[in-house]
Design a protein around this motif. Structure first.
Motif, mmCIF file in Angstrom:
data_model
loop_
_atom_site.group_PDB
_atom_site.id
_atom_site.type_symbol
_atom_site.label_atom_id
_atom_site.label_comp_id
_atom_site.label_asym_id
_atom_site.label_seq_id
_atom_site.Cartn_x
_atom_site.Cartn_y
_atom_site.Cartn_z
ATOM 1 N N CYS A 80 0.790 -1.231 -0.258
ATOM 2 C CA CYS A 80 0.098 -0.005 -0.065
ATOM 3 C C CYS A 80 1.026 1.172 0.071
ATOM 4 O O CYS A 80 1.994 1.374 0.771
ATOM 5 C CB CYS A 80 -0.814 0.038 1.278
ATOM 6 N N HIS A 82 0.116 4.064 1.304
ATOM 7 C CA HIS A 82 -0.061 4.705 2.525
ATOM 8 C C HIS A 82 0.918 4.118 3.458
ATOM 9 O O HIS A 82 2.140 4.903 3.490
ATOM 10 C CB HIS A 82 -1.464 4.321 3.114
ATOM 11 N N ARG A 83 0.786 3.275 4.273
ATOM 12 C CA ARG A 83 1.775 2.980 5.213
ATOM 13 C C ARG A 83 2.273 1.479 4.883
ATOM 14 O O ARG A 83 2.805 0.646 5.869
ATOM 15 C CB ARG A 83 1.242 2.912 6.701
ATOM 16 N N GLY A 84 2.009 0.950 3.674
ATOM 17 C CA GLY A 84 2.958 -0.205 3.275
ATOM 18 C C GLY A 84 2.263 -1.642 3.542
ATOM 19 O O GLY A 84 3.081 -2.730 3.224
ATOM 20 N N ASN A 85 1.077 -1.697 4.295
ATOM 21 C CA ASN A 85 0.317 -3.160 4.158
ATOM 22 C C ASN A 85 0.317 -3.661 2.960
ATOM 23 O O ASN A 85 0.266 -3.062 1.759
ATOM 24 C CB ASN A 85 -0.961 -2.840 4.829
ATOM 25 N N CYS A 100 -7.230 -2.064 1.240
ATOM 26 C CA CYS A 100 -6.155 -2.294 2.144
ATOM 27 C C CYS A 100 -6.692 -2.656 3.519
ATOM 28 O O CYS A 100 -7.692 -1.670 4.011
ATOM 29 C CB CYS A 100 -5.133 -0.961 2.084
ATOM 30 N N TYR A 102 -5.762 -1.984 6.544
ATOM 31 C CA TYR A 102 -5.049 -1.339 7.526
ATOM 32 C C TYR A 102 -6.091 0.265 7.694
ATOM 33 O O TYR A 102 -6.857 0.188 8.663
ATOM 34 C CB TYR A 102 -3.917 -0.878 7.153
ATOM 35 N N HIS A 103 -6.405 0.891 6.611
ATOM 36 C CA HIS A 103 -7.001 1.993 6.726
ATOM 37 C C HIS A 103 -8.235 2.228 5.638
ATOM 38 O O HIS A 103 -8.709 3.075 5.734
ATOM 39 C CB HIS A 103 -6.121 3.183 6.678
ATOM 40 N N GLY A 104 -8.119 1.285 4.875
ATOM 41 C CA GLY A 104 -9.364 1.035 3.785
ATOM 42 C C GLY A 104 -8.923 1.865 2.718
ATOM 43 O O GLY A 104 -9.734 2.174 1.592
ATOM 44 N N TRP A 105 -7.648 2.119 2.100
ATOM 45 C CA TRP A 105 -7.570 2.741 0.696
ATOM 46 C C TRP A 105 -7.958 1.529 -0.241
ATOM 47 O O TRP A 105 -7.537 0.294 -0.048
ATOM 48 C CB TRP A 105 -5.995 3.228 0.605
HETATM 49 S S1 FES Z 1 -1.496 1.025 4.963
HETATM 50 FE FE1 FES Z 1 -2.940 0.832 3.394
HETATM 51 S S2 FES Z 1 -4.386 2.321 3.929
HETATM 52 FE FE2 FES Z 1 -3.138 2.592 5.373
#
Ligand code: FES
Ligand SMILES: [Fe+2]
Length: 454
Positions: A80, A82-85, A100, A102-105
């Motif tokens: 991702c 965003h933060r790499g998940n 994703c 983690y935060h839903g992107w």
């Molecule tokens: S790590 Fe993917 S939405 Fe935050």
């Protein structure tokens, strides 16, 4: 940077044992080999419909491969922005988008970022979705086999495979109907360096009669004669070994394609029935190889046995470990019964718990982890078998070794390994294109052999 002249000696065909367990060398391989070469991703038959996807890795980078609405295939880094998940944890499936955890992107099947939760209220319009898509990877297909490449300067896949592709066409398209892979992949961990199985499949017919002696006796068939290296066989007439530009290579045992299969009537019949089409479509030189058993490696880490029909990817997981992914290759035009039987036999021999797979595992682990020893790692590996009994062949492209038991294709594999590890860029590699084979030049082995009327 590591001293490649010391590590890989082309002239004498030896390699330092250090290259099989050293962390620094492994990092350089990730950069210069896995970061630059075309790496097998999937076969088109595994993701036939729009939205079909599978996840894999290129080196240690997680990747998603997705069939697009227009029928093309795209691949992205599965991380991702965003933060790499990971944005996709499934091994395969069908999806319109990837959300994703983690935060839903939300990412579209073309990799673009299409939704960001709380975008207006919390980002206040500062996120530019157009610059936050999943990083794309070059994808090209060869006869339905999809490969990915991180390096924009790498030659097209066709060119990377080169003469090796010319040979693969023999069974990939020679009979007209094409081949497919049966999945999902069986997956297992093997504690060995990725090069040990890659070199084994590129050219180690030598171990077959010894390592697999017991299995060969049980299986019977043409290869049973190799068991224990006891039989007085005309090795030079039983097959050939080949290496081509960019480190690819293979060996062929003539007329032994289906030899490892116990129930093989359907397979034998298919080969007999299709042989004339191969001769007509591709000519006699390749038809002569069509019903042979092939052991192959596409540089760097994709290996297969045509005949036994196992198809493997050696995914590196550090210098001393790999993840082995195993599929079965079948001809699309085979009847369903024959396909099923081939899958069964391929699993029995080279599945995770297969007879031949288990024989090989111990050797591969030990060839790697003995190098932990302070003295051991100062030693060298020898790959000199068949040296000077090889060269430019009057009919077949690349460099051809006189026996399927030899190390001609090891020499080609490590020649390119050294070249890729030493080069700063694809530009440096390309500069060698016209004389990559000079180590074998003017050897005149095949002319001399022809002169002797052999
Ligand atoms: S790590 Fe993917 S939405 Fe935050
Ligand atoms: Fe083996």
């Amino acid at each position: 940077m590591n001293d490649m002249d010391q590590l890989v000696d082309i002239e004498n065909s030896t390699q330092s044992k250090k290259i099989f367990l050293d962390q620094d060398i492994y990092e350089q391989e990730q950069e210069r080999i896995f970061g630059r070469c075309w790496l097998f991703l999937a076969h088109e038959s595994l993701i036939p419909k729009a939205g079909d996807f599978m996840t894999t890795t290129m080196g240690e980078d997680p990747v998603i491969v997705v069939r697009q609405k227009d029928g093309s295939t795209k691949a992205f880094i599965n991380s991702c922005t965003h933060r790499g998940n990971k944005v996709c944890s499934a091994e395969s499936g069908n999806a319109r988008s990837f959300v994703c955890n983690y935060h839903g992107w939300v990412f579209g099947s073309d990799g673009s970022l299409i939704d960001v939760p709380l975008n207006e209220r919390c980002y206040h319009g500062t996120i530019d979705k157009s610059t936050h898509g999943l990083p794309g990877i070059r994808v090209e297909s060869y006869r339905g086999f999809l490969f990915g490449c991180f390096d924009q300067d790498a030659p097209p896949l066709d060119e990377f495979l080169g003469d090796f592709g010319w040979y693969l066409d023999t069974w990939m398209v020679g009979a007209g109907g094409g081949v497919e892979l049966i999945g999902p992949a069986m997956k297992s961990i093997l504690n060995c360096n990725w090069k040990v199985p890659a070199e084994n499949f590129v050219g180690d017919a030598y171990h077959v009669g010894w390592t697999h002696a017991a299995a060969l006796e049980v299986l019977g068939g043409e290869l049973a004669g190799l068991a224990g290296n006891q039989a007085d066989m005309p090795y030079d007439d039983l097959g050939l070994q080949f290496t081509t530009r960019f480190g690819h290579g293979f060996g062929v045992i003539r007329h032994a394609a289906a030899s490892i299969h116990v129930k093989r009537e359907g397979y034998d019949k298919f080969l007999r029935d299709t042989l004339p089409a191969v001769a007509e479509n591709l000519g006699q030189a390749r038809a002569d190889l069509y019903d042979g058993h092939w052991n192959c490696t596409t540089f760097p880490n994709c290996s297969f046995l045509y005949g036994t029909n196992t198809f493997k990817v050696w995914h590196p997981r550090g210098p001393g470990q790999i993840e082995v992914w195993t599929y079965t290759i079948v001809h699309k035009d085979m009847d369903e019964e024959t396909k099923k039987e081939i899958v069964k036999q391929a699993i029995r021999s080279f599945g995770t718990a297969g007879t031949l797979e288990s024989d090989d595992g111990d050797n591969m682990t030990n060839c790697t982890h003995t190098n932990q020893g302070r003295m051991t790692r100062k030693g060298r590996m020898d790959a000199t078998m068949g040296i000077r009994h090889e060269g430019h062949h009057p009919v077949y492209p690349g460099i051809v070794g006189s026996s399927f038991i030899g190390e001609t294709s090891y020499r080609g594999f490590y020649r390119f390994y050294k070249e890729a590890m030493s080069a700063e860029s694809w530009g440096d590699i390309r500069a060698q294109d016209n004389h990559w084979d000079e180590a074998w030049k003017d050897n005149g082995f095949w002319e001399a052999k022809a002169g002797k009327g052999e």
